[in-house]
Design an enzyme around this catalytic site. Sequence first.
Site, short mmCIF file in Angstrom:
data_model
loop_
_atom_site.label_atom_id
_atom_site.label_comp_id
_atom_site.label_asym_id
_atom_site.label_seq_id
_atom_site.Cartn_x
_atom_site.Cartn_y
_atom_site.Cartn_z
N GLY A 88 -7.38 -4.73 -4.07
CA GLY A 88 -6.73 -5.34 -5.21
C GLY A 88 -6.03 -6.64 -4.89
O GLY A 88 -5.69 -7.41 -5.79
N ARG A 89 -5.81 -6.91 -3.59
CA ARG A 89 -5.15 -8.17 -3.21
C ARG A 89 -5.66 -8.65 -1.86
O ARG A 89 -4.91 -9.26 -1.09
CB ARG A 89 -3.64 -7.97 -3.15
CG ARG A 89 -3.20 -6.85 -2.23
CD ARG A 89 -1.70 -6.85 -2.08
NE ARG A 89 -1.26 -5.78 -1.20
CZ ARG A 89 -0.05 -5.71 -0.65
NH1 ARG A 89 0.81 -6.67 -0.88
NH2 ARG A 89 0.29 -4.71 0.12
N LYS A 109 -5.11 -10.67 3.38
CA LYS A 109 -4.35 -9.73 2.55
C LYS A 109 -3.25 -10.48 1.81
O LYS A 109 -2.42 -11.14 2.43
CB LYS A 109 -3.75 -8.64 3.44
CG LYS A 109 -2.96 -7.57 2.70
CD LYS A 109 -2.47 -6.52 3.68
CE LYS A 109 -1.63 -5.44 3.00
NZ LYS A 109 -1.17 -4.41 3.96
N ASP A 121 -1.04 -8.53 -9.60
CA ASP A 121 -1.28 -9.97 -9.50
C ASP A 121 -2.08 -10.35 -8.26
O ASP A 121 -2.54 -11.48 -8.13
CB ASP A 121 0.04 -10.76 -9.54
CG ASP A 121 0.99 -10.42 -8.39
OD1 ASP A 121 0.55 -9.84 -7.39
OD2 ASP A 121 2.18 -10.76 -8.51
N GLY A 122 -2.25 -9.41 -7.33
CA GLY A 122 -3.07 -9.68 -6.16
C GLY A 122 -2.39 -10.42 -5.03
O GLY A 122 -3.01 -10.70 -4.01
N ARG A 172 -5.73 -9.92 8.58
CA ARG A 172 -5.82 -8.63 9.27
C ARG A 172 -7.17 -8.51 9.98
O ARG A 172 -8.21 -8.86 9.43
CB ARG A 172 -5.64 -7.48 8.28
CG ARG A 172 -5.67 -6.12 8.96
CD ARG A 172 -4.99 -5.06 8.12
NE ARG A 172 -5.72 -4.74 6.90
CZ ARG A 172 -5.23 -3.94 5.94
NH1 ARG A 172 -4.02 -3.42 6.07
NH2 ARG A 172 -5.94 -3.69 4.87
N ARG A 179 -13.11 3.30 4.89
CA ARG A 179 -12.06 4.30 4.78
C ARG A 179 -12.67 5.63 4.34
O ARG A 179 -13.77 5.67 3.78
CB ARG A 179 -11.02 3.85 3.75
CG ARG A 179 -10.56 2.41 3.94
CD ARG A 179 -10.06 1.82 2.61
NE ARG A 179 -9.82 0.38 2.70
CZ ARG A 179 -8.63 -0.17 2.92
NH1 ARG A 179 -7.57 0.59 3.06
NH2 ARG A 179 -8.50 -1.47 2.98
N ASP A 248 -7.32 6.52 1.20
CA ASP A 248 -7.70 5.11 1.26
C ASP A 248 -7.04 4.41 2.44
O ASP A 248 -7.40 3.28 2.78
CB ASP A 248 -7.36 4.39 -0.05
CG ASP A 248 -5.91 4.58 -0.45
OD1 ASP A 248 -5.57 5.71 -0.82
OD2 ASP A 248 -5.12 3.61 -0.42
N ASP A 258 -2.70 -0.03 7.25
CA ASP A 258 -1.72 -0.11 6.16
C ASP A 258 -0.32 0.24 6.66
O ASP A 258 0.02 1.41 6.84
CB ASP A 258 -2.09 0.78 4.98
CG ASP A 258 -1.31 0.37 3.72
OD1 ASP A 258 -0.12 0.03 3.85
OD2 ASP A 258 -1.88 0.38 2.63
#
Length: 472
Positions: A88-89, A109, A121-122, A172, A179, A248, A258
């Site tokens: 999403g971002r 990222k 908004d990403g 990253r 995943r 995820d 993450d």
Amino acid sequence: MQNGGWNLEHTYTELPEIFYRGQNPAIAPVPQMVIFNENLAEFLGLDSDRLKDRPDIFAGALLPHGAKPIAQAYAGYQFGHFTMLGDGRAVLLGEQITPVGNRFDIQLKGSGPTPFSRNGDGYAALLPMLREYIISEAMYHLGIPTTRSLAVALTGNNVYREKVLQGAVLTRVASSHIRVGTFNYASAFGSAEDIRALADYSIRRHFPWPINSKSKYVEFLREVAKLQASLIAKWQLVGFVHGVMNTDNMAISGETIDYGPCAFMDFYNPDTVFSSIDTAGRYSYKSQPKIGAWNLSRLAEALLSLLHIDENEAIDLANNEIKTYWECYDKNWLSGMRGKLGMENEEPEDITLISELLELMKKYELDYTNTFHKLSMPKELPDFSAWQTKWQARLSRQPISQQDAVDIMQKHNPATIPRNHRVEEALAAAEYGDYEAMHTLLAALSKPYIESEIYSQHPEPTACGYQTFCGT
């Protein structure tokens, strides 16, 4: 290196298009480099001298040579509930091939909205991206498999949360971003052939040895189980709490991924939870091994059609690999704990001796890292005197010297971890453009087995305790 050393390939886009969407990063109007990981750049075959002054590339304003950015699709069981997700971002620029032929994903990222942004908004704020940089580098130097951070760059855009924040992008680096949630997604929204294609790609990329085996999908599940068991045992051994072990956030490569609401324990308590949203303690320190098995079960469910033509037989095969996970976890954890206590050989009573120590640490609220590093429990407490007598007797029965036992302990017990209060101090200064504390902290974390007077100190206990948040 005219192109900065970029050597990008794009094998992930050979998968069916259901697994990704083409997506360029958003424009970054005023890129500014905050931190660049020169050692990692050199490892990747990049020209660090050339790239460390190119914030435009690491803020997403300019694509590196050969990049073909995509956003990856995946789903996930978030706190036990299935959710459609995806990058999403973030965008994957490609797969960097290192000078020795290894392959690593390069991902931006916080680089803006994608088709998977789900009303977000990403973008990302500076401090959560620096936090991931700090913690992931600490994990790397502790010898724990992890994604790593190549750079953090300001974009020049503001990010609007509870207040106006500086927008930033983290670069990253990962063995891949495949995943368990990618398989959950394929199972829920794809065809049987999509699942097979993803599994075959994953095997080729991460586990090439069983590729020609008739039972390659069972072996694939087994290898993922072993990696997860080893990883989570390593977390437990250093007192690391991931905080958001949704499927995820479980990479099949066995890397920690993450670093949102993660933190390290100061005072030992197996019920420790740091995440502000984990009110039920699903992802507490003591629950992490169990959640690893739960997540692995969700992977097994997605693979059932590949494990065996008969569903009941497939379920039996899957259950056997969950048992493999527990066997590997128990072996890795016990072996690691023996190392922390200087034990070279094995005795049946070791688990009892270890459990008694942990109970004493919980009872007296002792610092987890410092207790193991020094094994200097308060002599005035009879409980510890009795335990120490048993421990010393145990060490005397092994065929190595006392100094050899000390050497073993020193290799297994870090002195310096990213203490939560020190991380917060560094981030508080960084918010106002002062990065000196962050660099000093990173230097200490790069030598975790060397004691640092400043960074080895635990904080004073507080009434409310330390709390983390899912950084956006």
